[in-house]
Design an enzyme around this catalytic site. Structure first.
Site, mmCIF file in Angstrom:
data_model
loop_
_atom_site.group_PDB
_atom_site.id
_atom_site.type_symbol
_atom_site.label_atom_id
_atom_site.label_comp_id
_atom_site.label_asym_id
_atom_site.label_seq_id
_atom_site.Cartn_x
_atom_site.Cartn_y
_atom_site.Cartn_z
ATOM 1 N N SER A 196 8.364 4.091 -0.003
ATOM 2 C CA SER A 196 7.275 3.409 -0.694
ATOM 3 C C SER A 196 7.371 3.617 -2.205
ATOM 4 O O SER A 196 7.246 2.678 -2.990
ATOM 5 C CB SER A 196 5.936 3.941 -0.179
ATOM 6 O OG SER A 196 4.876 3.283 -0.816
ATOM 7 N N SER A 247 0.867 -1.175 0.000
ATOM 8 C CA SER A 247 0.000 0.000 0.000
ATOM 9 C C SER A 247 0.900 1.220 0.000
ATOM 10 O O SER A 247 1.810 1.322 0.829
ATOM 11 C CB SER A 247 -0.906 -0.006 1.236
ATOM 12 O OG SER A 247 -1.857 1.030 1.139
ATOM 13 N N GLU A 248 0.677 2.139 -0.922
ATOM 14 C CA GLU A 248 1.683 3.178 -1.153
ATOM 15 C C GLU A 248 1.810 4.187 -0.015
ATOM 16 O O GLU A 248 2.731 5.001 -0.018
ATOM 17 C CB GLU A 248 1.453 3.885 -2.502
ATOM 18 C CG GLU A 248 0.178 4.675 -2.621
ATOM 19 C CD GLU A 248 -0.896 3.888 -3.330
ATOM 20 O OE1 GLU A 248 -0.900 2.639 -3.217
ATOM 21 O OE2 GLU A 248 -1.748 4.512 -3.997
ATOM 22 N N ASN A 249 0.905 4.145 0.960
ATOM 23 C CA ASN A 249 1.109 4.997 2.130
ATOM 24 C C ASN A 249 2.104 4.392 3.111
ATOM 25 O O ASN A 249 2.405 5.011 4.131
ATOM 26 C CB ASN A 249 -0.226 5.303 2.831
ATOM 27 C CG ASN A 249 -0.925 4.070 3.328
ATOM 28 O OD1 ASN A 249 -0.945 3.055 2.644
ATOM 29 N ND2 ASN A 249 -1.502 4.132 4.514
ATOM 30 N N GLY A 250 2.613 3.182 2.791
ATOM 31 C CA GLY A 250 3.723 2.687 3.591
ATOM 32 C C GLY A 250 3.616 1.305 4.199
ATOM 33 O O GLY A 250 4.147 1.067 5.285
#
Lengths: 217, 233, 217, 233
Positions: free
Chosen positions: A87, A45-48
């Protein structure tokens, strides 16, 4: 014809053991529910998050643990947390084996438009431009036509682009197609859908081989 | 050298009309709640805010929008906010949308003394307009520049009096790179501890990047999308 | 005239409370021993330490904890460890308030040469080029002449450069000087050293104000 | 998907003559001792090694030099090694010296999909020869390119079977960025644990960057400069 769940199920067949996968908001998110038995796939998930797990049970939700769609999630055992620059280092650096996202339009050259409709409120591209510009393996999950029945698979995108020449594969409610040499190549028909129906729903150049198998779900 | 401030009101002193602020967080996750409240009370105006999102109508940066304190937002995604939409469509609010990865990297670059870098993100789109293009390995990339801010305001889980920070789970997000890119960085923390209480091996933001730190209070930590799965019977 | 310790003591007078400081190998390292009482200064080591402490006691040394000179060190309470890219993010990003390093030559324009002698074995620049290119506040610690008595403060460096127009201040065995407007400006004399001696040991342009105080240690 | 290898000999399979390797460590601190020993035994030749240093005569990369397995070294500092000096002066060994910060950032860039970036380091020196120069904020910078390696070989303190790594103290150094920049990254660890035994909040290298992992044995961890202070009486 496939519904959203069907599209997700068909895309899940593309997964391979050991892959790291980024799923966009909407239909792509559903793919996580259909990972084939015995296969190990890690979701980024690109928020981390790497190793994102399912939604939490009531009472287990944590405001400090969300996915890129701002939904509460959980971590799988062996997950890792990182900051936003790390990320996108993963994404830009091609460490993600598969990116699945939605689209408003896709062109026969593999261009994609999915972030902006002139005259309407623009919310932003989020991580989509980074994802499509970087990934070697992008699958677009979408309905093949809009509500008025107009094809979203076009000779050229009419909306502002998210990325150019990046989409290689599309799974729609009607078909699975590959994009190469400036055309949509029909690979599979959705159950009960004829080549003629697919042709009518494809405004861009469509290449149909002699035999087009019906997909197996 | 004392970096510790008693509260948000004291910590934000020096922020004035027209400044550029970086504000950490992703959605409502990991946002500096106390500092935002203090900014609202301060009435400071014409701010340029660099933040991945713009909050919701009644929380996060949405509170500053309600109060007409923001002149310009620099973000990657600004949904979920009706007041934002109204101000943007009426032309009251300038909005600069940036791909999320480029936003993160531009903040890091600002903190790391890298004035510009090439990325493939946005090539061939309106984002690339006016930007230098260079082909690497057969693929076109655009030149993106570093970002800095007069003040960066971040929220951490724990911090020590020297400014070392650790974050909890995905509340980390943009807080780390923004802490690096502030000319002055203000960190609010849930728990302020003495030096030595954080393991040196696992510091997310070394104290060198943090000029002011205070322990926040009354964290609401609002959840934007509470999504659950059914409990097994 | 100052010995190495004297140079380090004089440089230590430049420290300010709350500063983060990077000390090079040799004389600069000694500066850490003379931090004024009651002043809080954190030392950065470019291999990944902020808050470097003194050398360990016998038996406490740890092969996993060294400084940039590969010497065993300790951590102060509140120290932080980081990787090499983060370390140079601090340096390049101007988060370090003072850099002290040695030099083979310094020019009156502030150029510095300290890494390479043609014809001799070249060991490399390590982090020196990053440090001098980035720091706003660099103090060079050096002997003002070589073993043959030749000045190392020159109109132009003869050796390959480490950085250009970056040195602002020099502390030698003879004097403290500031570099500006293309000249060495004499600020202080070492104890017992005359302006004439300093002039003889300065090949570059030297500016001497009316009165030059003797430094206090 | 199994990333776990039984030992160094198995883990280095696929490395062949002429390849480019990144090798983690700073001096002798945090070097992949087991993998280096396996490389020596393998006899693989004509290697290009990207590593901050080149070991000492009888340890670290010095062992590969002794054995004439290295064609080219790319480093920031290569002192403390007589065999290195001999090979370099005789022209047997190519050496490319790079500022330490640029080396670290070029590795990170290789891992992060940033093909090039601007830095002030080396401007006006021989390092800048042939490189593009651009002025930002009145100050000239040079364009440096990303580095990648066929294999990156790193050493961590603990790792889990998914490839997540944590380092101890300054043994972290270049291991983190090099792990990101290998087409295939091999991690040797002092302790291999099961998923879930490392805290997700404090992972230094997420497993996505590591393709192969094994538990090393018999770490010597040689100290280059044992420096002590006198014990108080």
């Amino acid at each position: 014809m496939l519904d959203k769940t069907g599209i997700a199920k068909r895309i899940a067949q593309e997964l391979q053991d050991g892959w790291y996968v980024n799923l966009g908001i909407g239909i792509p998110t559903l793919v996580a529910n259909y990972v084939p038995e015995g296969m190990s796939v890690e979701f980024q998930s690109e928020n981390g998050i790497l190793g994102m797990g399912p939604f939490p049970f009531e009472g287990e939700e944590d405001a400090d643990l969300i996915n890129a769609g701002k939904q509460t999630v959980t971590l799988k055992s062996g997950a890792a947390i990182f900051d936003s620059s790390m990320s996108f280092a993963m994404i830009r650096g091609k460490h993600i084996q598969l990116t699945v996202l939605g689209a408003m339009e896709v062109s026969q050259d593999g261009d994609i438009a999915n972030w902006k409709v002139p005259g309407k409120m623009v919310k932003g591209m989020g991580g989509a431009m980074d994802l499509v510009a970087s990934a070697d393996n992008i699958i677009v999950a979408m309905m093949q036509t809009d509500k008025e029945g107009n094809s979203k698979l076009l000779p050229k995108c009419s909306l502002p682009l998210t990325g150019v020449k990046c989409v290689k594969k599309i799974v729609t409610n009607l078909a699975v197609m590959e994009i190469k040499d400036g055309a949509f190549h029909l690979l599979e028909r959705a159950p009960g859908v004829s080549v003629e129906e697919i042709r009518r729903a494809t405004a861009g150049l469509l290449v149909v081989p002699g035999e087009v198998p019906e997909m197996k779900l | 050298m004392n970096k510790v401030y008693p509260n948000a009101e004291e910590a934000i002193k020096g922020i004035v009309d027209g400044m550029t602020l970086m504000v950490g967080g992703f959605g409502l996750c990991g946002i500096p709640e106390n500092s935002i409240t203090a900014l609202v009370r301060s009435g400071i105006k014409k701010l340029t805010c660099i933040s991945n999102n713009a909050g919701v109508d009644d929380f996060g940066l949405g509170l500053l929008l309600q109060n007409r304190q923001i002149k310009k937002m620099i973000s990657s995604y600004v949904g979920e906010n009706e007041e934002f939409e109204r101000q943007m469509l009426s032309g009251e609010l300038e909005v600069d949308l940036i791909p999320q990865g480029s936003l993160a990297e531009r903040c890091r670059a600002g903190g790391a003394g890298i004035p510009a870098f090439y990325t493939p993100a946005g090539y061939g789109t309106e984002i690339a307009e006016g930007k230098e293009v260079k082909v690497f390995d057969g693929k076109p990339h655009i030149l993106e520049s570093a970002m800095k801010a007069d003040f960066a305001i971040v929220k951490a889980w724990k911090g020590d009096t020297l400014g070392n920070l650790v974050f909890k789970a995905t509340a980390r997000n943009f807080n780390e790179v923004m802490a690096m890119a502030g000319k002055i960085t203000i960190a609010e923390v849930e728990e302020l501890v003495e030096p030595g209480q954080l393991d040196p091996n696992y510091i997310h933001v070394p104290g060198i990047f943090v000029q002011r730190i205070f322990q926040g209070t009354h964290y609401e930590k609002r959840i934007e999308q509470k999504t659950l799965r059914p409990k097994p019977q």
